[in-house]
Design an enzyme around this catalytic site. Structure first.
Site, PDB file in Angstrom:
ATOM      1  CE1 TYR A   1     -22.989  -0.299  58.513  1.00 31.40           C
ATOM      2  CE2 TYR A   1     -23.305  -1.937  60.307  1.00 31.40           C
ATOM      3  CZ  TYR A   1     -23.845  -0.710  59.502  1.00 31.40           C
ATOM      4  OH  TYR A   1     -24.971  -0.300  59.665  1.00 31.40           O
TER       5      TYR A   1
ATOM      6  NE  ARG B   1     -27.990   3.269  58.467  1.00 32.08           N
ATOM      7  CZ  ARG B   1     -27.301   2.106  58.160  1.00 32.08           C
ATOM      8  NH1 ARG B   1     -27.838   1.369  57.100  1.00 32.08           N
ATOM      9  NH2 ARG B   1     -26.269   1.772  58.698  1.00 32.08           N
TER      10      ARG B   1
ATOM     11  CG  HIS C   1     -30.522  -1.393  58.948  1.00 29.61           C
ATOM     12  ND1 HIS C   1     -31.166  -1.034  57.632  1.00 29.61           N
ATOM     13  CD2 HIS C   1     -31.657  -2.105  59.390  1.00 29.61           C
ATOM     14  CE1 HIS C   1     -32.165  -1.528  57.621  1.00 29.61           C
ATOM     15  NE2 HIS C   1     -32.433  -2.545  58.560  1.00 29.61           N
TER      16      HIS C   1
HETATM   17  C1  TPP Z   1     -36.915 -10.003  51.181  1.00 35.56           C
HETATM   18  C2  TPP Z   1     -35.877  -9.453  52.450  1.00 35.56           C
HETATM   19  N1  TPP Z   1     -34.568  -9.931  52.570  1.00 35.56           N
HETATM   20  C3  TPP Z   1     -33.674  -9.504  53.405  1.00 35.56           C
HETATM   21  C4  TPP Z   1     -34.509  -8.730  54.657  1.00 35.56           C
HETATM   22  C5  TPP Z   1     -33.708  -8.263  55.730  1.00 35.56           C
HETATM   23  N2  TPP Z   1     -33.237  -6.818  55.620  1.00 35.56           N
HETATM   24  C6  TPP Z   1     -34.086  -5.881  56.227  1.00 35.56           C
HETATM   25  S1  TPP Z   1     -33.296  -4.280  55.896  1.00 35.56           S
HETATM   26  C7  TPP Z   1     -32.283  -4.958  54.872  1.00 35.56           C
HETATM   27  C8  TPP Z   1     -31.388  -3.762  54.038  1.00 35.56           C
HETATM   28  C9  TPP Z   1     -32.077  -2.756  53.398  1.00 35.56           C
HETATM   29  O1  TPP Z   1     -31.400  -2.020  52.737  1.00 35.56           O
HETATM   30  P1  TPP Z   1     -32.058  -0.702  51.663  1.00 35.56           P
HETATM   31  O2  TPP Z   1     -32.935  -1.354  50.649  1.00 35.56           O
HETATM   32  O3  TPP Z   1     -30.707   0.055  51.360  1.00 35.56           O
HETATM   33  O4  TPP Z   1     -33.018   0.264  52.957  1.00 35.56           O
HETATM   34  P2  TPP Z   1     -32.406   0.938  54.231  1.00 35.56           P
HETATM   35  O5  TPP Z   1     -32.835   0.236  55.431  1.00 35.56           O
HETATM   36  O6  TPP Z   1     -30.944   1.366  54.153  1.00 35.56           O
HETATM   37  O7  TPP Z   1     -33.369   2.086  54.081  1.00 35.56           O
HETATM   38  C10 TPP Z   1     -32.290  -6.178  54.826  1.00 35.56           C
HETATM   39  C11 TPP Z   1     -31.638  -6.865  53.947  1.00 35.56           C
HETATM   40  C12 TPP Z   1     -35.833  -8.219  54.488  1.00 35.56           C
HETATM   41  N3  TPP Z   1     -36.286  -7.528  55.128  1.00 35.56           N
HETATM   42  N4  TPP Z   1     -36.580  -8.692  53.343  1.00 35.56           N
END
Ligand code: TPP
Length: 370
Positions: free
Chosen positions: A277, A264, A268
């Site tokens: 970070y 990415r 985010h």
């Molecule tokens: C159940 C839940 N826990 C926490 C969050 C907060 N949150 C939003 S995005 C994220 C990280 C997701 O990372 P990843 O699965 O690697 O996907 P990426 O965004 O990198 O594509 C978190 C922890 C959420 N949306 N849902």
């Protein structure tokens, strides 16, 4: 930050499949070559066009957020090959269960641009009809869509259809209980589902190395689900790997797991600041593996992309961006109380109370018509 947080160790026997190198040379791969033997230069140029257009959509949406036209935007910069290679491997009736980042996938599936923007502008709960495009709406709850995809796939299997479902997920999602439950059910019932994991190295500020000390593809074997680790910045390899998984699903082979190793390059979401970070060197290393640049080099070397063709694709992307901007800005504002619609099928007393409280709050403003 120590090294163990940064990356993963590849165990013996696990190979990262790649068909086009970062400098644009064609690699051969014993497993994947057969799956793309029909892909000619014209098709590759189409994949390049797709990637360029979704990058342009992403830039335009990011700009719109910065200009206050969108509340939030989750950029896909760097993940174009993973999104395009996977969606182009599917048939229209295959059902897609995305995260919030598969806006490129939604565009290729046919969702209109204003519709894609509407969720991020706060204009509508969803911008497309899931049944029209066989694609569920953006899922914000990390990993929940893998349960939906598995359940859907179990249904397909019971009905004897030759179709499949695909769940997109991130590296962070593989730490969620929902994902593990999905894989247990998918394996137990041999559901025709593809778990397509885009390992973009960061779950907001958490590096993938903190969540798994082994490649994510290696986790699937614990459930008896065959998996592949593929270069997620190589659109041809992603196309081939997804076709591999799709063929397994369609021929009764059950679930598959693909780890598309990508990066990415942006934040985010537009609410995030990755400079807090992650290091600059890491970003530079991945920029050198840019998915668009490698396919561009390959096509130029093959004599399939000259200045004229590039200009035509860029003009097409500009036209898409202009349509997106226009459609987004002209989206009608929703009625505030419509936020309570389509939450439950049947009336719900808690929701009724909340609606009433909100109605009273709105009417407390001087001159309010509510
Ligand atoms: C159940 C839940 N826990 C926490 C969050 C907060 N949150 C939003 S995005 C994220 C990280 C997701 O990372 P990843 O699965 O690697 O996907 P990426 O965004 O990198 O594509 C978190 C922890 C959420 N949306 N849902």
């Amino acid at each position: 930050m120590n090294d163990s947080r940064q990356g993963t160790t590849v165990p013996a026997g696990m190979q990262m499949h790649q068909l086009i190198t970062a400098t644009g040379e064609r690699n051969s791969d014993e497993l994947l070559d057969d799956f793309v033997s029909d892909v000619d230069h014209e098709t590759l140029r189409g994949l390049y066009r797709d990637m360029l257009v979704i990058r342009r959509i992403d830039f335009e949406a990011t700009a719109l957020q910065r200009q206050g036209q969108l509340a939030l935007w989750p950029p896909l910069l760097g993940q174009e090959a993973a999104q395009i290679g996977s969606v182009r491997a599917l048939d229209p009736e295959d059902f897609i269960f995305p995260t919030y980042r598969e806006n490129g996938v939604a565009y290729i599936r046919g969702a209109n641009l204003a519709g894609i923007m509407s969720t991020w502008r706060g204009s509508a709960n969803t911008g497309w009809d899931p049944h029209e495009f066989n694609m569920a709406t953006p899922q914000i709850i990390i990993g929940a869509q893998t349960l939906h995809a598995t359940g859907y796939a179990m249904g397909i299997a019971m009905e004897g259809k030759e179709s499949l479902s695909i769940a997109y997920l991130g590296d962070g999602a593989t730490s969620q209980g929902d994902v593990h439950e999905s894989m247990v059910f998918a394996a137990s019932f041999q559901a025709p589902v593809i778990f397509f994991c885009q390992n973009n190295h960061w779950a907001i500020s958490e590096p993938v190395g903190l969540q798994s000390h082994l490649p994510l593809a290696g986790r699937a074997s614990g459930y008896g689900i065959p998996s592949l680790q593929v270069d997620g910045n190589d659109v041809l390899a992603v196309l081939a790997a997804t076709r591999w998984a799709a063929r397994r699903a369609r021929t009764g082979g059950g679930p598959s797991f693909i780890e598309a190793v990508t990066y990415r390059m942006g934040p985010h979401t537009t609410a995030d600041d990755p400079t807090r970070y992650r290091g600059v060197t890491e970003l530079e290393e991945w920029a050198a593996k840019d998915p668009l640049m490698r396919l561009r080099s390959y096509l130029i070397n093959a004599g399939m992309l000259d200045a004229g063709a590039e200009a035509a694709i860029a003009a097409e992307a500009d036209a898409v961006a202009a349509e997106l901007r226009d459609g987004c800005i002209n989206l009608p504002d929703p009625e505030p109380l419509s936020a309570f619609e389509n939450v439950y099928v049947d009336p719900h007393p808690v929701l009724d109370r909340q609606r009433e409280e909100y109605r009273r709050y709105l009417s407390s403003f001087v001159g309010s018509a509510s």
